[in-house]
Design a protein around this motif. Sequence first.
Motif, PDB file in Angstrom:
ATOM      1  N   HIS A 161     -59.284 -23.888  -2.017  1.00 29.42           N
ATOM      2  CA  HIS A 161     -60.394 -23.191  -1.055  1.00 29.42           C
ATOM      3  C   HIS A 161     -61.020 -24.284  -0.499  1.00 29.42           C
ATOM      4  N   ASP A 162     -61.266 -25.526  -0.963  1.00 24.11           N
ATOM      5  CA  ASP A 162     -62.327 -26.311  -0.546  1.00 24.11           C
ATOM      6  C   ASP A 162     -62.043 -26.930   0.728  1.00 24.11           C
ATOM      7  N   SER A 163     -60.729 -26.904   1.389  1.00 22.79           N
ATOM      8  CA  SER A 163     -60.604 -27.219   2.614  1.00 22.79           C
ATOM      9  C   SER A 163     -59.636 -26.192   3.498  1.00 22.79           C
ATOM     10  N   ILE A 164     -60.223 -26.095   4.741  1.00 20.53           N
ATOM     11  CA  ILE A 164     -59.867 -24.958   5.404  1.00 20.53           C
ATOM     12  C   ILE A 164     -58.436 -25.332   5.781  1.00 20.53           C
ATOM     13  N   ASN A 165     -57.998 -26.481   5.995  1.00 13.28           N
ATOM     14  CA  ASN A 165     -56.386 -26.895   5.976  1.00 13.28           C
ATOM     15  C   ASN A 165     -55.608 -26.449   5.146  1.00 13.28           C
ATOM     16  N   SER A 166     -55.953 -26.590   3.716  1.00 14.40           N
ATOM     17  CA  SER A 166     -55.198 -26.311   2.513  1.00 14.40           C
ATOM     18  C   SER A 166     -55.087 -24.784   2.608  1.00 14.40           C
ATOM     19  N   VAL A 167     -56.087 -24.120   2.835  1.00 12.01           N
ATOM     20  CA  VAL A 167     -56.120 -22.650   2.866  1.00 12.01           C
ATOM     21  C   VAL A 167     -55.099 -22.177   3.915  1.00 12.01           C
ATOM     22  N   GLN A 168     -55.252 -22.775   4.894  1.00 13.25           N
ATOM     23  CA  GLN A 168     -54.353 -22.391   6.046  1.00 13.25           C
ATOM     24  C   GLN A 168     -52.765 -22.728   5.743  1.00 13.25           C
ATOM     25  N   GLU A 169     -52.438 -23.856   5.162  1.00  9.72           N
ATOM     26  CA  GLU A 169     -51.351 -24.428   4.928  1.00  9.72           C
ATOM     27  C   GLU A 169     -50.543 -23.290   3.706  1.00  9.72           C
ATOM     28  N   LYS A 170     -51.503 -23.148   2.801  1.00 11.48           N
ATOM     29  CA  LYS A 170     -51.126 -22.287   1.820  1.00 11.48           C
ATOM     30  C   LYS A 170     -50.831 -20.830   2.254  1.00 11.48           C
ATOM     31  N   VAL A 171     -51.540 -19.991   2.972  1.00 11.36           N
ATOM     32  CA  VAL A 171     -51.191 -18.742   3.442  1.00 11.36           C
ATOM     33  C   VAL A 171     -50.174 -18.860   4.398  1.00 11.36           C
ATOM     34  N   PHE A 172     -50.221 -19.817   5.157  1.00 13.39           N
ATOM     35  CA  PHE A 172     -48.926 -20.003   6.040  1.00 13.39           C
ATOM     36  C   PHE A 172     -47.476 -19.944   5.433  1.00 13.39           C
ATOM     37  N   ASN A 173     -47.744 -20.838   4.328  1.00 10.91           N
ATOM     38  CA  ASN A 173     -46.158 -21.056   3.467  1.00 10.91           C
ATOM     39  C   ASN A 173     -45.995 -19.777   2.816  1.00 10.91           C
ATOM     40  N   GLU A 222     -67.673 -16.743   0.320  1.00 10.78           N
ATOM     41  CA  GLU A 222     -68.804 -16.873   1.504  1.00 10.78           C
ATOM     42  C   GLU A 222     -67.976 -15.872   2.499  1.00 10.78           C
ATOM     43  N   ILE A 223     -68.960 -15.115   3.209  1.00 13.75           N
ATOM     44  CA  ILE A 223     -68.439 -14.172   4.290  1.00 13.75           C
ATOM     45  C   ILE A 223     -67.785 -14.942   5.496  1.00 13.75           C
ATOM     46  N   ASP A 224     -68.570 -16.020   5.779  1.00 13.42           N
ATOM     47  CA  ASP A 224     -68.099 -16.639   7.120  1.00 13.42           C
ATOM     48  C   ASP A 224     -66.761 -17.068   6.935  1.00 13.42           C
ATOM     49  N   LYS A 225     -66.448 -17.838   5.485  1.00  8.87           N
ATOM     50  CA  LYS A 225     -65.290 -18.116   5.171  1.00  8.87           C
ATOM     51  C   LYS A 225     -64.068 -17.166   5.263  1.00  8.87           C
ATOM     52  N   VAL A 226     -64.404 -16.135   4.628  1.00 10.46           N
ATOM     53  CA  VAL A 226     -63.475 -14.918   4.556  1.00 10.46           C
ATOM     54  C   VAL A 226     -62.958 -14.409   6.191  1.00 10.46           C
ATOM     55  N   ASP A 227     -63.884 -14.435   6.978  1.00  9.63           N
ATOM     56  CA  ASP A 227     -63.805 -14.237   8.314  1.00  9.63           C
ATOM     57  C   ASP A 227     -62.866 -15.021   9.137  1.00  9.63           C
ATOM     58  N   VAL A 228     -63.010 -16.418   8.870  1.00  9.51           N
ATOM     59  CA  VAL A 228     -62.229 -17.475   9.505  1.00  9.51           C
ATOM     60  C   VAL A 228     -60.691 -17.279   8.822  1.00  9.51           C
ATOM     61  N   ILE A 271     -70.060  -7.703   3.424  1.00 11.39           N
ATOM     62  CA  ILE A 271     -68.645  -8.118   3.714  1.00 11.39           C
ATOM     63  C   ILE A 271     -68.044  -6.823   4.852  1.00 11.39           C
ATOM     64  N   CYS A 272     -68.693  -5.737   4.721  1.00  7.01           N
ATOM     65  CA  CYS A 272     -68.234  -4.531   5.751  1.00  7.01           C
ATOM     66  C   CYS A 272     -68.706  -4.905   7.022  1.00  7.01           C
ATOM     67  N   ASN A 273     -69.335  -5.846   7.285  1.00  7.94           N
ATOM     68  CA  ASN A 273     -69.790  -6.164   8.801  1.00  7.94           C
ATOM     69  C   ASN A 273     -68.622  -7.110   9.235  1.00  7.94           C
ATOM     70  N   SER A 274     -67.550  -7.584   8.629  1.00  8.52           N
ATOM     71  CA  SER A 274     -66.579  -8.351   9.251  1.00  8.52           C
ATOM     72  C   SER A 274     -65.710  -7.590  10.061  1.00  8.52           C
ATOM     73  N   SER A 275     -65.655  -8.066  11.347  1.00 10.95           N
ATOM     74  CA  SER A 275     -64.513  -7.449  12.151  1.00 10.95           C
ATOM     75  C   SER A 275     -63.174  -7.748  11.887  1.00 10.95           C
ATOM     76  N   LYS A 276     -62.890  -8.731  11.077  1.00 13.85           N
ATOM     77  CA  LYS A 276     -61.440  -9.215  10.941  1.00 13.85           C
ATOM     78  C   LYS A 276     -60.837  -8.208   9.735  1.00 13.85           C
ATOM     79  N   ILE A 277     -61.898  -7.603   8.925  1.00 13.87           N
ATOM     80  CA  ILE A 277     -61.144  -6.918   7.782  1.00 13.87           C
ATOM     81  C   ILE A 277     -61.025  -5.379   7.938  1.00 13.87           C
ATOM     82  N   ASP A 278     -59.681  -4.848   7.808  1.00 14.23           N
ATOM     83  CA  ASP A 278     -59.616  -3.472   7.771  1.00 14.23           C
ATOM     84  C   ASP A 278     -59.683  -2.614   6.714  1.00 14.23           C
TER      85      ASP A 278
END
Length: 304
Positions: A161-173, A222-228, A271-278
């Motif tokens: 979670h500490d780095s967006i790159n590692s989050v990206q890599e983990k979810v991508f994989n 953090e909601i910003d991070k959830v959005d990203v 968190i309801c305000n996030s447009s990315k979450i359904d």
Amino acid sequence: MMIDKKITANKKYVICNWKMNGSVLLCEEYCRMIENLVSCNDKNRIMPLEIIVLPPNPYINIFSRLLDNLGDINMQNDIISVRVGAQSISSVDFDFGSYTGEVSSKMLHDIGCSYILINHYESKKINPTCNSIKNIQIKLKNSWKNCLIPIVCIGHTIEEHDSINSVQEKVFNEINEIFSNFDFLINESRKNDHINDKTFSKIEFLLAYEPSFTIGSDKLQEIDKVDVICSIIKDIVSNNIESNIQKYKFNINMLGLIYGGSIDQFNIKYICNSSKIDGFLIGRKSLDIESLTNICYNVLNRLS
Ligand SMILES: O=C(CO)COP(=O)(O)O
């Protein structure tokens, strides 16, 4: 990575994961809550809400029957609908047989389930073998084969979670591993006698993003991070599996992205305000009728 605003489900979801909790009384309380929600709801809302209830297996049928007794609740009000699902299925690749303790997707469909939770962090911790990628794919295939919609969980640890790159890599994989062999899974799932290209024209699934360290912790990410991260996930899906699945009439615009982990009646307002979450996958607070009612009202009022 581009953020694609188009990829949004055409309804919103509140998914209630009871985990190893519940009782006949809770089933009854849920039905009363649903009646109240429907009767108090403003019928002019445009965004429908689907409440998906995932009780432990012994309560699925009881809950479904109590729900049926409510009559045409889903007809009276197109805005709120309720569906039932299960928290797990067997990784044994058969519908029936001498497999003590196992429950197949065919049985769950038979008792009226519409959804199945797959790859949840807690299940993986309790039973890693049954949740290997190979077994997750068997579960996916058998869900589609038996007309159940899989809710596929993905996530990452606090270290990643500490780095967006590692989050990206983990979810991508994780997404790519789970959905590799897509052609094979779909073709196999169509081998069901009752399902052919005409009756089985659409592939559906929900993706549930649950960072493991937020589950059962009272720590909302953090909601910003959830959005990203939710944008990244939608991008990964559209870039990597959309072309593969277009021929199966999977509509990427209908992909529901669900967020879960320590959602409660207070943080839902933000968190309801996030447009990315359904929608939201809710554990402990799905057992508390007052909190859950509050969560549902917030989702009905905020997400659009
Ligand atoms: O695991 C979860 C839902 O599947 C989240 O659980 P909590 O809402 O209790 O943190």
